[in-house]
Write a protein that holds these residues in place. Structure first.
Motif, PDB file in Angstrom:
ATOM      1  N   GLU A 171       0.813  -1.408   0.063  1.00 29.63           N
ATOM      2  CA  GLU A 171       0.070  -0.156   0.019  1.00 29.63           C
ATOM      3  C   GLU A 171       0.790   1.147  -0.061  1.00 29.63           C
ATOM      4  OE1 GLU A 171      -3.530   2.267  -0.030  1.00 29.63           O
ATOM      5  OE2 GLU A 171      -3.238   0.344  -0.572  1.00 29.63           O
ATOM      6  N   VAL A 172       1.860   1.138   0.676  1.00 30.91           N
ATOM      7  CA  VAL A 172       2.956   2.404   0.866  1.00 30.91           C
ATOM      8  C   VAL A 172       3.364   2.408  -0.551  1.00 30.91           C
ATOM      9  CG1 VAL A 172       5.217   3.365   1.591  1.00 30.91           C
ATOM     10  CG2 VAL A 172       3.281   2.411   3.270  1.00 30.91           C
ATOM     11  N   ALA A 173       3.945   1.491  -1.217  1.00 30.85           N
ATOM     12  CA  ALA A 173       4.652   1.300  -2.743  1.00 30.85           C
ATOM     13  C   ALA A 173       3.539   2.119  -3.483  1.00 30.85           C
ATOM     14  CB  ALA A 173       4.914   0.024  -3.011  1.00 30.85           C
ATOM     15  N   ARG A 174       2.322   1.647  -3.294  1.00 28.72           N
ATOM     16  CA  ARG A 174       1.030   2.027  -4.397  1.00 28.72           C
ATOM     17  C   ARG A 174       1.204   3.610  -4.277  1.00 28.72           C
ATOM     18  NH1 ARG A 174      -3.983   3.529  -4.491  1.00 28.72           N
ATOM     19  NH2 ARG A 174      -3.995   3.150  -2.317  1.00 28.72           N
ATOM     20  N   LEU A 175       0.985   4.051  -3.129  1.00 27.55           N
ATOM     21  CA  LEU A 175       0.641   5.317  -2.714  1.00 27.55           C
ATOM     22  C   LEU A 175       1.863   6.376  -3.213  1.00 27.55           C
ATOM     23  CD1 LEU A 175      -0.759   5.638   0.756  1.00 27.55           C
ATOM     24  CD2 LEU A 175      -2.064   6.105  -1.394  1.00 27.55           C
ATOM     25  N   LEU A 176       3.157   5.787  -3.112  1.00 28.47           N
ATOM     26  CA  LEU A 176       4.224   6.526  -3.412  1.00 28.47           C
ATOM     27  C   LEU A 176       4.242   6.561  -4.886  1.00 28.47           C
ATOM     28  CD1 LEU A 176       7.486   5.320  -1.215  1.00 28.47           C
ATOM     29  CD2 LEU A 176       6.762   7.459  -1.669  1.00 28.47           C
ATOM     30  N   ALA A 177       4.054   5.335  -5.777  1.00 26.18           N
ATOM     31  CA  ALA A 177       4.171   5.450  -7.204  1.00 26.18           C
ATOM     32  C   ALA A 177       3.217   6.254  -7.783  1.00 26.18           C
ATOM     33  CB  ALA A 177       3.772   3.721  -7.791  1.00 26.18           C
ATOM     34  N   GLU A 178       2.002   6.718  -7.204  1.00 24.59           N
ATOM     35  CA  GLU A 178       0.825   7.483  -7.732  1.00 24.59           C
ATOM     36  C   GLU A 178       1.398   8.616  -7.303  1.00 24.59           C
ATOM     37  OE1 GLU A 178      -2.886   6.640  -5.739  1.00 24.59           O
ATOM     38  OE2 GLU A 178      -3.186   4.710  -6.641  1.00 24.59           O
ATOM     39  N   THR A 179       1.708   8.828  -6.001  1.00 25.39           N
ATOM     40  CA  THR A 179       2.183  10.460  -5.922  1.00 25.39           C
ATOM     41  C   THR A 179       3.159  11.037  -7.040  1.00 25.39           C
ATOM     42  OG1 THR A 179       1.554  10.336  -3.545  1.00 25.39           O
ATOM     43  CG2 THR A 179       3.258  12.072  -4.289  1.00 25.39           C
ATOM     44  N   LEU A 180       4.308  10.160  -7.205  1.00 23.54           N
ATOM     45  CA  LEU A 180       5.338  10.346  -7.882  1.00 23.54           C
ATOM     46  C   LEU A 180       4.881  10.587  -9.609  1.00 23.54           C
ATOM     47  CD1 LEU A 180       8.218   8.233  -6.434  1.00 23.54           C
ATOM     48  CD2 LEU A 180       7.573  10.756  -6.259  1.00 23.54           C
ATOM     49  N   GLY A 181       3.997   9.401  -9.901  1.00 24.95           N
ATOM     50  CA  GLY A 181       3.451   9.525 -11.157  1.00 24.95           C
ATOM     51  C   GLY A 181       2.629  10.855 -11.598  1.00 24.95           C
ATOM     52  N   GLU A 182       2.009  11.157 -10.699  1.00 23.50           N
ATOM     53  CA  GLU A 182       1.157  12.517 -10.818  1.00 23.50           C
ATOM     54  C   GLU A 182       2.266  13.778 -10.891  1.00 23.50           C
ATOM     55  OE1 GLU A 182      -1.266  12.482  -7.425  1.00 23.50           O
ATOM     56  OE2 GLU A 182      -2.645  10.953  -8.133  1.00 23.50           O
ATOM     57  N   ASN A 183       3.317  13.590 -10.608  1.00 25.54           N
ATOM     58  CA  ASN A 183       4.508  14.654 -10.638  1.00 25.54           C
ATOM     59  C   ASN A 183       5.148  14.301 -11.584  1.00 25.54           C
ATOM     60  OD1 ASN A 183       3.996  16.672  -8.300  1.00 25.54           O
ATOM     61  ND2 ASN A 183       3.418  14.890  -7.260  1.00 25.54           N
ATOM     62  N   GLY A 184       4.818  13.615 -12.599  1.00 24.35           N
ATOM     63  CA  GLY A 184       6.006  13.299 -13.856  1.00 24.35           C
ATOM     64  C   GLY A 184       7.099  12.515 -13.513  1.00 24.35           C
ATOM     65  N   PHE A 185       7.199  11.603 -12.503  1.00 26.02           N
ATOM     66  CA  PHE A 185       8.076  10.520 -12.433  1.00 26.02           C
ATOM     67  C   PHE A 185       7.725   9.185 -12.900  1.00 26.02           C
ATOM     68  CE2 PHE A 185       9.022  13.851  -9.311  1.00 26.02           C
ATOM     69  CZ  PHE A 185      10.348  14.223  -9.593  1.00 26.02           C
ATOM     70  N   GLN A 186       8.477   8.541 -13.554  1.00 23.62           N
ATOM     71  CA  GLN A 186       8.228   7.234 -13.885  1.00 23.62           C
ATOM     72  C   GLN A 186       8.929   6.161 -12.570  1.00 23.62           C
ATOM     73  OE1 GLN A 186      10.386   6.245 -17.359  1.00 23.62           O
ATOM     74  NE2 GLN A 186       8.825   7.273 -18.540  1.00 23.62           N
ATOM     75  N   THR A 187       8.210   5.211 -12.408  1.00 20.08           N
ATOM     76  CA  THR A 187       8.543   4.445 -11.014  1.00 20.08           C
ATOM     77  C   THR A 187       8.414   2.885 -11.170  1.00 20.08           C
ATOM     78  OG1 THR A 187       6.201   4.335 -10.156  1.00 20.08           O
ATOM     79  CG2 THR A 187       7.547   5.964  -9.306  1.00 20.08           C
ATOM     80  N   ASP A 188       9.316   2.160 -10.818  1.00 22.29           N
ATOM     81  CA  ASP A 188       9.331   0.778 -10.621  1.00 22.29           C
ATOM     82  C   ASP A 188       9.288   0.209  -9.146  1.00 22.29           C
ATOM     83  OD1 ASP A 188       9.153  -0.142 -13.337  1.00 22.29           O
ATOM     84  OD2 ASP A 188      11.497   0.283 -13.623  1.00 22.29           O
ATOM     85  N   HIS A 189       8.832  -0.891  -9.028  1.00 21.67           N
ATOM     86  CA  HIS A 189       8.702  -1.308  -7.361  1.00 21.67           C
ATOM     87  C   HIS A 189       9.400  -2.604  -7.091  1.00 21.67           C
ATOM     88  CE1 HIS A 189       6.240  -3.290  -4.328  1.00 21.67           C
ATOM     89  NE2 HIS A 189       6.887  -2.490  -3.521  1.00 21.67           N
ATOM     90  N   ALA A 190      10.232  -2.582  -6.183  1.00 24.51           N
ATOM     91  CA  ALA A 190      10.714  -4.001  -5.667  1.00 24.51           C
ATOM     92  C   ALA A 190      10.169  -4.166  -4.322  1.00 24.51           C
ATOM     93  CB  ALA A 190      12.318  -3.928  -5.861  1.00 24.51           C
ATOM     94  N   PHE A 205       4.656  10.281   5.974  1.00 23.50           N
ATOM     95  CA  PHE A 205       5.397  11.510   5.260  1.00 23.50           C
ATOM     96  C   PHE A 205       4.213  11.881   4.478  1.00 23.50           C
ATOM     97  CE2 PHE A 205       6.768   7.704   3.448  1.00 23.50           C
ATOM     98  CZ  PHE A 205       6.167   7.756   2.183  1.00 23.50           C
ATOM     99  N   GLY A 206       4.099  13.355   3.985  1.00 25.88           N
ATOM    100  CA  GLY A 206       3.392  13.915   3.328  1.00 25.88           C
ATOM    101  C   GLY A 206       3.712  13.808   1.895  1.00 25.88           C
ATOM    102  N   SER A 207       2.867  13.680   0.842  1.00 25.48           N
ATOM    103  CA  SER A 207       3.217  13.689  -0.648  1.00 25.48           C
ATOM    104  C   SER A 207       4.094  14.953  -1.211  1.00 25.48           C
ATOM    105  CB  SER A 207       1.889  13.723  -1.491  1.00 25.48           C
ATOM    106  OG  SER A 207       1.135  14.601  -1.208  1.00 25.48           O
ATOM    107  N   ARG A 208       3.826  16.279  -0.624  1.00 28.81           N
ATOM    108  CA  ARG A 208       4.570  17.443  -0.876  1.00 28.81           C
ATOM    109  C   ARG A 208       6.007  16.991  -0.446  1.00 28.81           C
ATOM    110  NH1 ARG A 208       1.477  22.695   0.286  1.00 28.81           N
ATOM    111  NH2 ARG A 208       3.623  23.381  -0.740  1.00 28.81           N
ATOM    112  N   GLU A 209       6.250  16.762   0.622  1.00 27.38           N
ATOM    113  CA  GLU A 209       7.702  16.451   1.314  1.00 27.38           C
ATOM    114  C   GLU A 209       8.474  15.447   0.475  1.00 27.38           C
ATOM    115  OE1 GLU A 209       9.826  15.115   5.391  1.00 27.38           O
ATOM    116  OE2 GLU A 209       7.604  14.669   4.937  1.00 27.38           O
ATOM    117  N   ILE A 210       7.732  14.241   0.121  1.00 30.27           N
ATOM    118  CA  ILE A 210       8.644  13.315  -0.537  1.00 30.27           C
ATOM    119  C   ILE A 210       8.921  13.755  -2.057  1.00 30.27           C
ATOM    120  CG2 ILE A 210       6.571  12.075  -1.861  1.00 30.27           C
ATOM    121  CD1 ILE A 210       9.527  10.281   0.377  1.00 30.27           C
TER     122      ILE A 210
END
Length: 244
Positions: A22-41, A113-118
């Motif tokens: 769940e943490v990984a999913r939220l991180l990926a969504e937040t970063l994706g919304e800000n233009g980043f590409q993500t992979d998860h391990a 942590f907050g999405s803006r902070e990360i």
């Protein structure tokens, strides 16, 4: 990833190493919304597989992982490459923060942590990485006006061969100047070149650090001849620099 100097990075590939789905999913969504590409391990084994297949601009690494711990993974990555590492922990204890930074993590965030902070911290790491010293830079010994700067041992000796005590930030500033003699370097660039950018200080903090550095290397800190202030520009290193 490409970054224009003076602008915030708005893209990049991020590898999230986190066993909590769940943490990984939220991180990926937040970063994706800000233009980043993500992979998860989910652990170190999956991370190694992804690192063999491609390259990443930042690794977001959880401390508490199944199998090999984040601390061990961070130490291992840092021994092989200089990719920026942002560590995550739910512990929040100062000792864990210190250990993480000592073994080579570039920044540290405590859950929750907050999405803006990360996003801000990842952008800061990407921005600083654009100015970071290369592995070959970190093996050099440079000289100016009789001074000797050893980047591998992180030692500085004066013209009388006396070792001068510098803080980590003071050393990074001096070495950044030695690598860029004669060039006007802005305060923003100096923040990016040094670890002083981790805590998000205001630009004036660079002025304070340079004032302290001048106290140690200038004959007359009030009228500096080595590190000169450029009005509305930043600073320039006036001494000639050569390899030792």
């Amino acid at each position: 990833m490409t970054t224009i100097r003076g602008q915030l990075p708005t893209s990049g590939r991020i590898l999230i190493v986190e066993d909590d789905a769940e943490v990984a999913r939220l991180l990926a969504e937040t970063l994706g919304e800000n233009g980043f590409q993500t992979d998860h391990a989910g652990d170190g084994v999956e991370m190694d597989f992804l690192l063999r297949r491609g390259t990443y601009d930042v690794i977001v690494l959880d401390v508490m992982l199944p199998g090999e711990s984040g601390i061990s993974i961070c130490r291992r990555i840092r021994s092989e490459q200089a990719i920026p590492i942002l560590m995550l922990t739910a512990l929040g204890e100062e000792v864990d923060r210190v250990i993480g930074l000592e073994i080579g993590a570039d920044d540290y965030v405590t859950k929750p942590f907050g999405s803006r902070e990360i996003v801000a911290r990842i952008r800061s790491l990407l921005r600083r990485a654009g100015y970071s010293f290369t592995p070959s830079d970190r093996q050099r010994i440079l000289k100016f006006d009789g001074w000797r700067v050893d980047s591998k041992r992180r030692q500085v000796h004066d013209p009388n061969n006396a070792r001068i005590s510098l803080t980590s930030t003071e050393f990074d500033l001096l070495y950044a100047f030695c690598l860029n003699p004669g060039r006007i370097i802005s305060r923003d660039e100096l923040l990016a070149m040094t670890h002083s950018g981790l805590a998000g200080p205001v630009e004036r903090s660079i002025d304070v650090q340079i004032s302290r550095l001048r106290q140690k290397i200038e004959k007359d800190p009030k009228t500096p001849e080595i590190i000169r202030t450029v009005r509305l520009g930043g600073y320039t290193f006036a001494a000639s620099v050569e390899e030792a």
